[in-house]
Design an enzyme around this catalytic site. Structure first.
Site, mmCIF file in Angstrom:
data_model
loop_
_atom_site.group_PDB
_atom_site.id
_atom_site.type_symbol
_atom_site.label_atom_id
_atom_site.label_comp_id
_atom_site.label_asym_id
_atom_site.label_seq_id
_atom_site.Cartn_x
_atom_site.Cartn_y
_atom_site.Cartn_z
ATOM 1 N N CYS A 41 20.309 -13.952 10.764
ATOM 2 C CA CYS A 41 19.496 -14.742 11.684
ATOM 3 C C CYS A 41 18.197 -14.011 12.009
ATOM 4 O O CYS A 41 18.009 -12.853 11.632
ATOM 5 C CB CYS A 41 20.271 -15.029 12.975
ATOM 6 S SG CYS A 41 20.665 -13.533 13.907
ATOM 7 N N CYS A 44 18.477 -10.709 13.766
ATOM 8 C CA CYS A 44 18.771 -9.576 12.883
ATOM 9 C C CYS A 44 17.476 -8.982 12.337
ATOM 10 O O CYS A 44 17.346 -7.759 12.199
ATOM 11 C CB CYS A 44 19.665 -10.017 11.731
ATOM 12 S SG CYS A 44 21.294 -10.610 12.226
ATOM 13 N N ASP A 441 35.986 7.472 -42.086
ATOM 14 C CA ASP A 441 36.102 8.926 -42.184
ATOM 15 C C ASP A 441 37.335 9.326 -41.375
ATOM 16 O O ASP A 441 37.818 8.539 -40.556
ATOM 17 C CB ASP A 441 34.831 9.572 -41.626
ATOM 18 C CG ASP A 441 34.974 11.070 -41.467
ATOM 19 O OD1 ASP A 441 35.353 11.730 -42.449
ATOM 20 O OD2 ASP A 441 34.713 11.571 -40.356
ATOM 21 N N ASP A 621 31.394 9.896 -38.338
ATOM 22 C CA ASP A 621 30.803 10.614 -37.210
ATOM 23 C C ASP A 621 30.068 11.892 -37.580
ATOM 24 O O ASP A 621 29.316 12.428 -36.767
ATOM 25 C CB ASP A 621 31.905 10.976 -36.194
ATOM 26 C CG ASP A 621 32.702 12.200 -36.631
ATOM 27 O OD1 ASP A 621 33.160 12.222 -37.798
ATOM 28 O OD2 ASP A 621 32.852 13.119 -35.817
ATOM 29 N N ASP A 625 28.727 12.396 -43.264
ATOM 30 C CA ASP A 625 28.934 10.946 -43.425
ATOM 31 C C ASP A 625 27.623 10.164 -43.463
ATOM 32 O O ASP A 625 27.647 8.952 -43.711
ATOM 33 C CB ASP A 625 29.782 10.404 -42.266
ATOM 34 C CG ASP A 625 31.173 11.016 -42.228
ATOM 35 O OD1 ASP A 625 31.756 11.209 -43.304
ATOM 36 O OD2 ASP A 625 31.653 11.305 -41.114
#
Length: 727
Positions: A41, A44, A441, A621, A625
């Site tokens: 309100c 506030c 892998d 990973d 690779d």
């Protein structure tokens, strides 16, 4: 009595004030934005502002009741925590808003703006329809003209305001001499309004202000519904941006902007707070919630030397983190950039849609003009011909075609991100949908990549020292694990010289003139164990085996089972010994495997599969690779992979689990299917709607409803991805 100076020179009077204002701006200040979820309100508003202004160093405070937000300008030494504490004591719940949340709210504001325009056009439409009842009931001459002019007074301002999204977009396109989807829409609205105004000025029997407003109302309603359906599939980039924290607290208690943090600074993270930077924990112990970044629901332990990332939530204890990257350099910000680029980049379907739309836009206008000319020749009725031309303009607008690809891409990327998968490439989903063979892998991918030495106590002391010295010269996971285990056991390295790493084989050196080697069984010409191991050979002595235990990564069996259920072939390629590879393959249900594969062999095997017509997904990973990842049709790496490996990969698994792999392939297939369905929906719609409009059976209002329905149908079809379940 004080003397008042009056000057004929306004600039002379203004100069001191301007100088004072400039001086005031020189004082550095900070702007905070606070969320106030409990205010409701006007009282506030005044209460919050009054409480904030009372705080030392606060210069201004403004509360927005609609957004439930306060903006505070304060001196740089004012702490946001002090402001929140003051409001809490006064009975107002308050939280600091970060930049990401504010950005998300800005996006929501667009939806509210559309709703406002819908309300204006809807209210005006109902009033004009009420006035039109009198005309339809037989009002004539002056009475009819009066109602038409009142309708014009209501409709024209309402259209000018409510149709701004269409007019603004169309004008932006026309200024650079191109056509977009809003050009025919704007033209249709203007023609309907202009034709009605002309009829009113000429005392005509019919005006179409209600139709023009209805057209605007339903087009806006369609746009808002489309906005809402797509906002459910909220962009993953926006979700990541919302995790960024604007400020950090240094170890000495000073609060600084993230942009001002230097590498090496010490940042304190209290329980319940989000980690603001990438860094390493140097003090404290706690648990971290990484669910929003990795999709993992369980918290992980954090202590000294734990690597943390921006966006994670500290749960239980205070931590002091040494900054390694902050702000735009953080992994969170880079991740958000990658996702944003992937969502907005172009794939073959995007390009197809764009080419179709480019041809479609001018074709729409030509078709509408042809309809007008044709009906004018056939009937000679300007009003009727213009109505049909407007209907053709609207009903053939390629909105559904334009939404066909981006709606699906955004929904799919958001779906996978919430499952723990980050898409880096615009074409990754398209290529992933074509995969029929998956190559894994082993070490670090199917396993956790943290092998533990299991038989150090059985190794002779001399061999331990030599192996430790050789292992120190290698970055291989087995060498690193051996070195750490030996150091923990108090082993001292032997004086090995001339240490060098032989790629793909191991490490060698010299001890008292004797050659010593640590590496593969085949390299040392010995029999491999039935488990992961590395072997030491000192001179002519018999090789000694160092055995390791490496636990399977979480979700491996689920991923392999899901991929095989989808009819995909699964292959395991590893540099490990045959017995160890066979054991892992048996445990997770992979029938095809190759052991002792050097990096070149992995890349060659992927290339062979590709030449045989297979579409290969490579999951790896390690640095060894990268060649295979680059050679594959599409590639994925875990977040634990090396930086070089993640750069090569098209997608990254954010969490520890491999389980999202099976879902990712299904989502990719489903996304491609949805895109094709959307193209079919757009095509079928036009095949049905265009002849109806050309034949004169569709009014402008009916055309607006049909066009909005097609756009919403496409968006809802894309939205099915966000509720995707495994079948």
């Amino acid at each position: 009595m004080s003397e008042v100076q009056i000057s004929a020179c306004p600039a002379c009077v203004a100069a001191p004030a301007a100088e004072e204002a400039a001086h005031a701006r020189d004082v550095r200040d900070t702007r905070f934005v606070l969320s106030l979820p409990a205010i409701y309100c006007a009282a506030c508003i005044s209460g919050v502002e009054r409480e904030l202004i009372k705080q030392p160093g606060v210069r201004a405070a403004r509360v927005n009741l609609t957004l439930k937000r306060a903006q505070v300008d304060a001196d740089e030494d004012v702490s946001v925590d002090d402001l929140i504490s003051a409001l809490t004591r006064a009975g107002y719940e308050a939280y600091e808003l970060d930049a990401g949340a504010i950005s998300a709210t800005e996006t929501d504001r667009k939806g509210r703006a559309i709703l406002t325009r819908i309300a204006v056009s809807g209210f005006a439409m109902m009033n004009v329809m009420l006035l039109s009842i009198a005309v339809w009931s037989g009002a004539s001459d002056v009475t009819r003209d009066m109602f038409h002019w009142i309708s014009a007074a209501i409709a024209l301002p309402a259209i000018a305001y409510a149709a701004q999204p269409f007019f603004g977009s169309a004008w932006s396109a026309l200024r650079v001499r191109r056509l977009n989807m809003d050009v025919p829409i704007s033209l249709a609205i203007l023609l309907a309004g202009g034709m009605s105004l002309f009829e009113t000025m000429e005392s005509g029997r019919h005006a179409y202000f209600d139709a023009a407003l209805s057209l605007t109302f339903f087009l806006l309603a369609g746009r808002y519904l489309d906005y809402r359906t797509r906002s459910v599939a909220r962009s993953a980039a926006e979700e990541l941006a919302a995790l960024e924290v604007p400020r950090a607290t240094l170890a000495d208690g000073t609060v600084v902007s993230i942009a001002d943090l230097a590498k090496g600074a010490l940042v304190r993270v209290v329980p319940g707070a989000r980690v603001p930077v990438d860094g390493i924990v140097v003090e404290g112990a706690s648990e971290l919630d990484r669910s929003l970044l990795t999709g993992e629901s369980l918290p992980v332990e954090a202590g000294v030397d734990t690597i943390v990332s921006a966006g994670e939530v500290n749960l239980t204890g205070p931590l002091v983190v040494k900054v390694t990257a902050a702000g735009e350099d953080s992994s969170l910000h880079r991740m958000a950039d990658l996702v944003a680029m992937a969502e907005t980049s172009r794939n073959k379907y995007t390009s197809l849609a764009d080419r179709a739309a480019q041809v479609y836009a001018p074709a729409v206008h030509l078709l509408s003009l042809a309809a007008f000319i044709g009906w004018m020749i056939a009937t000679g009725d300007v009003r009727h011909s213009l109505n049909i031309a407007v209907a053709v303009l609207i009903i053939t607008c390629p909105c559904a075609l334009g939404l066909a690809v981006p709606a699906v891409t955004t929904a799919a990327s958001g779906r996978l991100f919430r499952s723990g998968m980050l898409i880096k490439s615009a074409t990754a989903l398209e290529r992933l949908a074509e995969v029929d063979t998956v190559v894994f892998d082993k070490t670090g991918t199917l396993t956790e990549g943290r092998p533990e030495l299991s038989n150090l106590a059985d190794i002779p002391p001399h061999a331990r020292s030599v192996a430790m010295a050789l292992a120190a010269g290698s970055a291989h996971p087995l060498s690193a694990a051996l070195f750490e285990a030996a150091r923990a056991a108090g082993v001292e390295p032997a004086p090995v010289s001339d240490i060098r790493e032989v790629p793909g084989q191991g490490v060698e050196g010299r001890l008292d003139g004797m050659p010593v080697r640590l590496g593969r069984a085949a390299w040392l010409e010995t029999q491999a164990l039935a488990q992961t191991a590395t072997y030491l050979k000192i001179g002519d002595e018999a090789p000694v085996a160092f055995a390791f235990v490496d636990h399977l990564r979480e979700g491996v069996s689920e991923a392999v089972t899901a991929l095989k259920r989808q009819g995909k072939d699964v292959v395991l390629l590893s540099g490990d010994a045959p017995a160890a590879v066979a054991d892992i393959a048996r445990r997770i249900g992979i029938d095809a495997w190759d052991a002792e594969c050097l990096p070149e062999a992995k890349a060659l095997r992927v290339a062979e599969l590709t030449r045989s017509g297979r579409k290969v997904l490579m999951v790896g990973d390690g640095l060894n690779d990268t060649a295979a990842l680059a050679a594959a049709h599409v590639s994925i790496s875990p977040a634990s992979a090396l930086e070089a490996t993640r750069v090569v990969s098209d997608m990254v698994l954010l969490g520890k689990s491999l389980a999202p792999l099976g879902e990712a392939t299904q989502v990719a297939v489903s996304a491609t299917k949805r895109i094709k369905e959307n193209f079919n929906i757009a095509t079928l719609y036009n095949l049905i709607a265009v002849p109806i409009a050309l034949a004169g059976f569709a009014t402008p209002l009916a055309a607006a409803l049909a066009m909005s329905a097609s756009s919403i149908t496409v968006s809802l079809n894309a939205l099915r991805l966000t509720r995707f379940t495994k079948r």
